[in-house]
Design a protein around this motif. Sequence first.
Motif, PDB file in Angstrom:
ATOM      1  N   ALA A 117       0.833  -1.204   0.000  1.00 49.65           N
ATOM      2  CA  ALA A 117       0.000   0.000   0.000  1.00 49.65           C
ATOM      3  C   ALA A 117       0.869   1.256   0.000  1.00 49.65           C
ATOM      4  O   ALA A 117       0.593   2.231  -0.715  1.00 49.65           O
ATOM      5  CB  ALA A 117      -0.921  -0.004   1.216  1.00 49.65           C
ATOM      6  N   ARG A 118       1.920   1.229   0.790  1.00 53.60           N
ATOM      7  CA  ARG A 118       2.818   2.385   0.849  1.00 53.60           C
ATOM      8  C   ARG A 118       3.483   2.620  -0.509  1.00 53.60           C
ATOM      9  O   ARG A 118       3.601   3.756  -0.974  1.00 53.60           O
ATOM     10  CB  ARG A 118       3.866   2.131   1.931  1.00 53.60           C
ATOM     11  CG  ARG A 118       4.805   3.287   2.181  1.00 53.60           C
ATOM     12  CD  ARG A 118       5.692   3.033   3.386  1.00 53.60           C
ATOM     13  NE  ARG A 118       6.456   1.814   3.222  1.00 53.60           N
ATOM     14  CZ  ARG A 118       6.426   0.789   4.067  1.00 53.60           C
ATOM     15  NH1 ARG A 118       5.653   0.837   5.136  1.00 53.60           N
ATOM     16  NH2 ARG A 118       7.158  -0.294   3.857  1.00 53.60           N
ATOM     17  N   ARG A 119       3.911   1.549  -1.165  1.00 55.80           N
ATOM     18  CA  ARG A 119       4.545   1.667  -2.476  1.00 55.80           C
ATOM     19  C   ARG A 119       3.567   2.227  -3.512  1.00 55.80           C
ATOM     20  O   ARG A 119       3.930   3.069  -4.331  1.00 55.80           O
ATOM     21  CB  ARG A 119       5.073   0.305  -2.924  1.00 55.80           C
ATOM     22  CG  ARG A 119       5.701   0.306  -4.292  1.00 55.80           C
ATOM     23  CD  ARG A 119       6.147  -1.084  -4.707  1.00 55.80           C
ATOM     24  NE  ARG A 119       7.267  -1.551  -3.901  1.00 55.80           N
ATOM     25  CZ  ARG A 119       7.878  -2.732  -4.095  1.00 55.80           C
ATOM     26  NH1 ARG A 119       7.445  -3.548  -5.040  1.00 55.80           N
ATOM     27  NH2 ARG A 119       8.893  -3.090  -3.342  1.00 55.80           N
ATOM     28  N   TRP A 120       2.319   1.754  -3.476  1.00 54.14           N
ATOM     29  CA  TRP A 120       1.307   2.228  -4.419  1.00 54.14           C
ATOM     30  C   TRP A 120       1.061   3.725  -4.249  1.00 54.14           C
ATOM     31  O   TRP A 120       0.977   4.482  -5.212  1.00 54.14           O
ATOM     32  CB  TRP A 120       0.016   1.438  -4.210  1.00 54.14           C
ATOM     33  CG  TRP A 120      -1.135   1.862  -5.067  1.00 54.14           C
ATOM     34  CD1 TRP A 120      -1.304   1.642  -6.396  1.00 54.14           C
ATOM     35  CD2 TRP A 120      -2.295   2.592  -4.625  1.00 54.14           C
ATOM     36  NE1 TRP A 120      -2.492   2.176  -6.831  1.00 54.14           N
ATOM     37  CE2 TRP A 120      -3.122   2.771  -5.757  1.00 54.14           C
ATOM     38  CE3 TRP A 120      -2.710   3.096  -3.395  1.00 54.14           C
ATOM     39  CZ2 TRP A 120      -4.346   3.441  -5.689  1.00 54.14           C
ATOM     40  CZ3 TRP A 120      -3.925   3.755  -3.320  1.00 54.14           C
ATOM     41  CH2 TRP A 120      -4.735   3.932  -4.457  1.00 54.14           C
ATOM     42  N   VAL A 121       0.952   4.160  -2.994  1.00 52.73           N
ATOM     43  CA  VAL A 121       0.743   5.579  -2.723  1.00 52.73           C
ATOM     44  C   VAL A 121       1.941   6.396  -3.204  1.00 52.73           C
ATOM     45  O   VAL A 121       1.786   7.452  -3.832  1.00 52.73           O
ATOM     46  CB  VAL A 121       0.492   5.802  -1.217  1.00 52.73           C
ATOM     47  CG1 VAL A 121       0.506   7.295  -0.886  1.00 52.73           C
ATOM     48  CG2 VAL A 121      -0.829   5.183  -0.794  1.00 52.73           C
TER      49      VAL A 121
END
Length: 727
Positions: A608-612
């Motif tokens: 999720a952090r990478r996607w954001v």
Amino acid sequence: MTDASALRDLLETGLGEATRDVSFDRLARVLQRELRTMGAAVVLVLADRRVLPGACGLPEQTQRSRQLPPGPAFSQFVVADDAPYVVADTRQDPRMGDLRMIDALGIGAYAGYPVRDLEGRAVGALCAVEDRPRDWSAADLAALEDVAEACSAELRLRAERERARRIQHAAVSANRQSRALLMLSEAFAEAASIAEVEETLAHVATSGLGARYTGLALRVPGAHTVAYASNTFLPPGEAAAPLVTAIDADSPVAEAVRTRELVSYRDAAAVAAAHPDVALDAATGARVLAPMTSGGEVTGVVLLVWDSAQEAGREDRAVEQALARYTAQALDRVRMLEDRRRVATTLQSAMLTDLPPVAGLELAATYSPATRADQVGGDWYDAVVIDDQASVLMIGDVTGHDMGAAALMGQLRSMLRTFAWSQDEAPSTLLGLLDRANKGLGLDATGTAVVVRLDRHPRSGAYTMTWSSAGHPAPVVLDAEGKARPLDGHPDLMLGIVPTALREDHVTVLEPGDTLLLYTDGLIEDRTAATGTDVESVLTSLEAHADTPTGALPNSLVRRVVGHRQRDDVAVLVARVRDGAPDRLATNQHPLHRSRAIETGAAATGRARRWVDDLLESCAVSPRVRRDAMLLTSELVTNALRHGDPPVSITVRVDDDLVHIEVSDGSTELPVLRDPPPEQPGGRGIQLVSRFATDWGTASLEEGKSVWFDLGREAPTKRRSSLPLRR
């Protein structure tokens, strides 16, 4: 006069006889030519005579006899003062009352510098003489000092050789301990750290000398203390005692440092009687503490402890002292290696510059030096941004593992970097230009390299990858689904063989979420494999690290694939294609708005952090704001997964002014802003959100809740919290 111990050492090296020595004669000739003086000599001052192992330009009688005539001599003053002695006019020198020596040798001017032995003691002089008065210049004296140091080095080498010969003789002719010590002395040559020296010492002492326990105590730089390297090999009853001891303390190890002499005890009772306050394992027997010296200074102490009481003879003591010398030499070598590693690492870091930011890509790299080399070599990587839509990645390996290889690497890397920037050409052409320049400029380096050109598709965010290999391992791609594969394409001839060789380009496409891996052969080297390489381990490890942050991926791969088995330098360069919103500027008129579900599992927060981060990077959000967003996203997603109920989802909205991130889950229980005590490990997530966010809050949904935060795209505005603080 030279002291008795130094005289004995001189006689044992065979330099006490009045005979010509080839090496010292050569040094005397060098000095005579350098200073353009009448004569030069190496004089060793013995108890009853002064011999000249090296001489040039002196009167014929002195050249033949290799001795100075009776009477006072300037070389005696040099040894007595342990300092240079320079006289412009010998007949005016107040210390030379007797002029027989001056008349016999025809000396009008004299300049001499001390020659020192292995222990730093002045045992003679290197002198230059003139047949008339002469004012010695600073350049003359500097040259004299340099050649005198060379004489001292030769003398120390002779002494060291003689010591080695005596130790070898004792090992062959004495007893089991001596033979074992000689054999195991080779083990110290492999020690590359203090821990390895300590471990080797324990092995030598227990297997060769029959000791049960050992200790390695070292002088602490800048302090009047000595400290054991560890308590690993100390007697059990002493392992919990303080490792640091003051040198003026009443203890055996401090006594060995102060006296510079071997200290021995028959049993534990003898230790207790001599030092009643020292921590002692009463179940132990005899013990010996042998000081280690280097450059005339005590650098530490070797401790040997036996199980039972015993009386040791002179041969035993000689072996124990030799063991201390071996250990001291190993420690000197370790310090030298550490200094070289620091210099080499600084050099390598200076040549391997930081990777540039590339829109749409996330780059990371590492260089891991071979553990047994100078920590510098020919492995390298680089990245060049051509324009907003194109960039070039490179990795290579110049043959060699030393400073020379590093120098060649720096030149090849700079040339290829220049070609990539100035020539809008395919990778095969760039490698051809580099190969021809390597030959034409006379570098004649050999090695391998891969050049990759990435051209971005603005609408899809994918990249056309064009690559060419000069004998280098093929690139590997980890796709967005977590499957790794090496790219197809036969490598061309390595660099430095045939500069005009034809080279081929290969083309593939990198989709959003794909990760490109470039590496040098040190990562796949495996001498146990039939082919000598193990690419499969790289593929397996890359898939296992599919969810590892890109910045940590290169080091994680090196640790997992080679670990402590590393024998060669390794360079790794990875490039991940961001899964963002291509060509979106995210304005108030056209804001970016994306949502996605968050699956459960250990890697969910990282994904999720990478996607954001990818979305924010594609909207040109500054790195500072992205870092804050990553931190706060991690906290909200972790709280939702740990304390909320499924389903969990995340929404990102970006416009001209704000970054808005919202995490929803199926629980209706709202988060609480807490102020936990320092000893409590958790409970600070919402506190971090309140502190770093421009604004934040919660909202109740039909089936659950959402927690959100805003970050200003420019300077942060006044921050406030939407919930009361609870303790």
